[in-house]
Design an enzyme around this catalytic site. Structure first.
Site, mmCIF file in Angstrom:
data_model
loop_
_atom_site.group_PDB
_atom_site.id
_atom_site.type_symbol
_atom_site.label_atom_id
_atom_site.label_comp_id
_atom_site.label_asym_id
_atom_site.label_seq_id
_atom_site.Cartn_x
_atom_site.Cartn_y
_atom_site.Cartn_z
ATOM 1 N N GLU A 413 0.823 -1.215 0.000
ATOM 2 C CA GLU A 413 0.000 0.000 0.000
ATOM 3 C C GLU A 413 0.855 1.263 0.000
ATOM 4 O OE1 GLU A 413 -3.055 -0.299 3.004
ATOM 5 O OE2 GLU A 413 -3.922 -2.050 2.026
ATOM 6 N N GLU A 489 -3.947 -8.901 -0.292
ATOM 7 C CA GLU A 489 -4.393 -8.773 1.100
ATOM 8 C C GLU A 489 -5.914 -8.821 1.071
ATOM 9 O OE1 GLU A 489 -2.140 -5.903 3.426
ATOM 10 O OE2 GLU A 489 -3.942 -5.516 4.589
HETATM 11 C C1 GAL Z 1 -4.265 -2.864 5.282
HETATM 12 C C2 GAL Z 1 -2.783 -2.777 5.594
HETATM 13 C C3 GAL Z 1 -2.415 -3.678 6.754
HETATM 14 C C4 GAL Z 1 -3.380 -3.475 7.875
HETATM 15 C C5 GAL Z 1 -4.759 -3.778 7.385
HETATM 16 C C6 GAL Z 1 -5.827 -3.718 8.436
HETATM 17 O O1 GAL Z 1 -4.715 -1.834 4.505
HETATM 18 O O2 GAL Z 1 -2.041 -3.157 4.482
HETATM 19 O O3 GAL Z 1 -1.112 -3.393 7.178
HETATM 20 O O4 GAL Z 1 -3.268 -2.171 8.323
HETATM 21 O O5 GAL Z 1 -5.082 -2.840 6.396
HETATM 22 O O6 GAL Z 1 -7.082 -3.955 7.863
#
Ligand code: GAL
Length: 802
Positions: A413, A489
């Site tokens: 991100e 993710e």
């Molecule tokens: C994502 C991020 C992670 C964590 C997650 C929580 O956007 O990459 O590190 O913060 O959100 O939902």
């Protein structure tokens, strides 16, 4: 027992040679201080902050978390664990050097953070990034006999979005060689081609310090796991010391998560028939490809990645790395059917990668959470311009021989993803990965998907990784020349183990006064979704090549959705809690991912004081297609999964069940109507007995290695007099370890608990907690006694240490 003659011969030969490569662990007998004045003796890996105490003052911040879509600043507590990791720390140790001259190299696998290393008072090196391995040649700084090593660390406030820990939290080793030697990270082994019939393995290495006036050569030998040579070659280095060869052999045993077969490559450099150096490296024979036609392919076979993201902390052990704890994590994930981990969002450790190689777990090895634009005030952005490429170089050179690693990630991100700079940096870092390792694809986790498609960043990556944003998948695939995309993710569903909230609602913003999340697995964040949503996309579209769920385990810090709530100091995202105990969600993933065993798992628990006659939905997580639920023998209906429904496609739900004490039972059936199994929950009586069950992940159950490092994880549960689990028990327990072991930590998985992990007492959270005990170097027995003083209950478990 098979006697491995070749390896015995190898060991004897090695010990007879002078100036052979020797790796000496420097993990023991350090002195540690926070102020350079008061010192205590410690062994490393060590995390200075994990004993706490927990306090919101340690990491109180007034910030807007941009990644969470916040515009206004507000007070945040527990964001990096509410533990005292910020500040300086010093480590000091003596070590011995042999009398004869040799070359000496120090290798740190990571130190948190900004380690400055001095040897005998002279600066030997510095590394900015706390997560990376780094090495330094200290030949000119050492002398025969006693030498002094000092490491100074500095953790700056607001430098991390989660708990980074503090200290030398991964191993340190000293590598001694002769003048003529292999470059430690210079050897590169990769599979060029392999199928069931034949494998081609390419080997590159570099000899340093060779006397080119003398005849020399390198033997390259590949052994199977019985110590038999399967391929060999004799090579001569070019004028710069470089060696390249390709070994081929028939009927290779291919590495995969299901068959993690490892060969051993042994390189022996000789001059005038004298062995000058020898290096041994584990090799997994396997190919990795990504393509429009095949998606992600391991050994030529398409498979969807069933991955989880893991932060580096080990719950109550903090960040201090431990082999048994890492094995426990990986085994638990494998049993769920998971076949890959993403080391979010940083460089993994050597120990973890060795474990993934040998147990069979694919890895996306990540590098950064930010480049130039800071996500938190003092994060890695301070270093990226100067250190970014050096960090990628160390990541790839150090880890490229691990067969488990199937992909590099150059960032998570990254805010620059939507601009020209982002495109230029993405290309530069991806090219660097390719240069150092042409064998693996490169990805990054993109969250601003529209911007990343507009800037061309998404199109430029070998593997376009989408973080969440399922609603952008379709547009993505229509724009992406790659013809596939990865859920780099996913989910960020939140839940607390054993906590159930009524009425059950599907929501991306629920919070409660007790700081817990609903165990029905229906709550997530504004940017995220439910597991079911991800699976729909993956099942319906061959071009979604898999996912990495956020996260396999709860971790310290980032207590979303309770960033503004105190006390709360660890995450709710985990499929397992911080103690490593499975939440219900574990069985949801297992039901979908584990194709070898049936899953039939009922929730919630069935012990409610205040719910008589109230609607208490019952869910069953199963790989079965249909099931019938009974409450005290009365059928609540036989129901089927429904492809067209968001929540009934992968779960079976009875939403109108009224609670009455007694028993709920489910009988599950496969698609053909064959019964596959049952599960039952019974109403528990009063707490009456303590139940202990031990896991010794690096050995057999009930047995530990007497090496001072091995650990057992003992699950402590409260039951009633009939052995039924008391699912809401919160009794305060104390722990005593006697014999050849020590108490290490306890954890109950409650994100709102301020009880320190390293004190031998703790409350149960929903009837369970985990006690971690550690072996000593004495073989014998260790006993853990768990006592409830109030109820006068006590239970002991005995483990052998050998
Ligand atoms: C994502 C991020 C992670 C964590 C997650 C929580 O956007 O990459 O590190 O913060 O959100 O939902």
């Amino acid at each position: 027992m098979k006697i491995n003659l070749l390896f015995i011969a190898f060991a004897l030969a090695a010990s007879a040679m002078a100036q052979q490569r020797k790796e000496i662990s420097l993990n023991e007998d350090w002195m540690f201080s926070r102020d350079n004045e008061n010192w205590e003796r410690v062994n490393i890996p060590h995390d200075w902050a994990i004993s706490g105490p927990f306090d919101k003052k340690w990491d109180l911040q007034t910030v807007a978390i941009e990644q969470n879509g916040e515009k206004e600043k507000s007070e945040k507590s527990g964001r990096s664990g509410a533990l005292p990791w910020i500040g300086k720390g010093y480590y000091s140790k003596t070590f011995n050097m042999p009398n004869h001259r040799c070359r000496a190299e120090l290798i740190f696998d990571g130190a948190m953070s900004e380690p400055t290393v001095t040897v005998n008072g002279h600066k030997a090196g510095y590394w900015a990034y706390g997560y990376n391995a780094f090495r330094m040649d200290i030949t000119d700084l050492v002398k025969p006999g006693e030498n002094h090593l000092k490491v100074s660390l500095n953790n700056v406030e607001e430098s991390s979005r989660w708990y980074p820990g503090g200290g030398i939290y991964r191993p340190v080793k000293l590598v001694l060689t002769g003048e003529t030697r292999f470059d430690t990270w210079g050897t590169y082994v990769r599979t060029i081609k392999a199928d069931k019939k034949k494998a081609f393995i390419s080997i590159d290495t570099k000899i340093l310090g060779a006397d080119i006036t003398k005849p020399s050569g390198t033997e390259v030998e590949l052994y199977d796991d019985r110590g038999m040579i399967v391929a060999a070659s004799h090579c001569n280095a070019d004028a710069e010391g470089n060696i390249h060869t390709v070994l081929d052999f028939n009927k290779p045993k291919l590495w995969s998560p299901e068959t993690p077969y490892l060969y051993k490559l042994v390189l022996t450099h000789k001059q005038d028939r004298k062995v000058l150096d020898r290096q041994a490296i584990n090799v997994g024979v396997r190919t990795v490809e990504v393509s429009k036609e095949g998606g992600f392919m391991l050994n030529g076979k398409t498979r969807k990645i069933k991955g989880v993201c893991l932060h580096h902390d080990l719950g109550p052990l903090g960040t201090a790395e431990n082999k048994a704890a890492l094995i426990r994590q990986i085994k638990m994930m494998k049993a769920m059917g998971c076949d890959a981990i993403r080391t979010a969002h940083n460089v993994p450790s050597e120990m973890q990668m060795d474990i993934c190689d040998s147990l069979g777990m694919m890895v996306m090895a990540e590098s950064f959470d930010m480049w130039i634009y800071p996500k938190c005030k003092n994060g890695y952005a301070r270093f990226f311009k100067e250190w970014g490429e050096k960090d990628i170089e160390n990541l790839v050179l150090h880890h490229r021989n691990h067969p488990s690693i199937v992909m590099w990630s150059i960032g998570n991100e990254i805010p620059e993803q939507g601009g020209k700079d982002g495109l230029a940096i993405s290309k530069r870092l991806q090219d660097l990965c390719h240069k150092l390792d042409p064998s693996r694809p490169v990805t990054q986790g993109l969250d601003r998907v529209d911007a990343a498609l507009k800037s061309g960043v998404a199109q430029a990556m070998d593997v376009p990784g989408f973080n969440y944003r399922l609603h952008k998948y379709q547009k993505g695939i229509e724009t992406l020349p790659q013809g596939f995309l990865l859920g780099s993710e996913t989910a960020s569903t939140v839940s607390s183990r054993g906590v159930y909230k009524f009425p059950v609602t599907v929501s991306d913003k629920n919070t409660y006064t007790d700081g817990q999340c609903n165990g029905y697995d229906t709550e997530y964040c504004s940017w995220s979704n439910l597991p079911d949503d991800d699976w729909k996309w993956q099942e319906d579209n061959s071009w979604v090549i898999g996912e990495f769920v956020w996260t396999g385990y709860d971790y310290l810090g980032e207590p979303t959705p309770y960033d503004n709530y105190w006390p709360s100091r660890s995450s709710y995202f985990g499929i397992c809690d911080l103690a490593g105990l499975p939440k219900d969600r574990y069985f949801l993933y297992r039901s979908h991912w584990n194709k070898k065993e049936h899953t039939i798992h009922l929730l919630p628990h069935w012990t409610w004081n205040d719910r008589k006659g109230k609607i208490t939905p019952v869910y069953c997580y199963t790989d079965g297609e249909e099931a019938e639920l009974f409450v005290n023998g009365k059928s609540q209906g036989r129901i089927k999964k429904n492809k067209d429904s968001r929540l009934d496609r992968f779960r079976l739900r009875w939403n109108e069940v009224k609670y009455e004490p007694g028993e709920i039972k489910v009988v599950a059936y496969d698609g053909k109507g064959n019964k596959i199994g049952e599960d039952v929950r019974r109403t528990a009586g009063k707490p009456a007995a303590i139940k202990l069950s031990a896991e010794c992940p690096d050995n057999t159950d009930m047995q530990l290695k007497a090496d001072g490092n091995d650990m057992a994880f003992i699950t402590v549960s409260m039951t009633d007099k009939d052995g039924i689990h008391c699912p809401t028990a919160d009794n305060s327990l104390s722990f005593e370890v006697t014999g050849d072991g020590t108490f290490q930590a306890a954890c109950n998985g409650d994100a709102t608990s301020l009880e320190p992990f390293t004190q031998p007492q703790m409350r149960l959270f929903n009837g369970q907690l985990v006690v971690v005990v550690r072996s000593t170097k004495n073989a014998g027995k260790l006993r853990l006694t768990v006592t409830d003083k109030k109820l006068r209950l006590s239970e002991t478990i005995e483990l052998k240490t050998i």
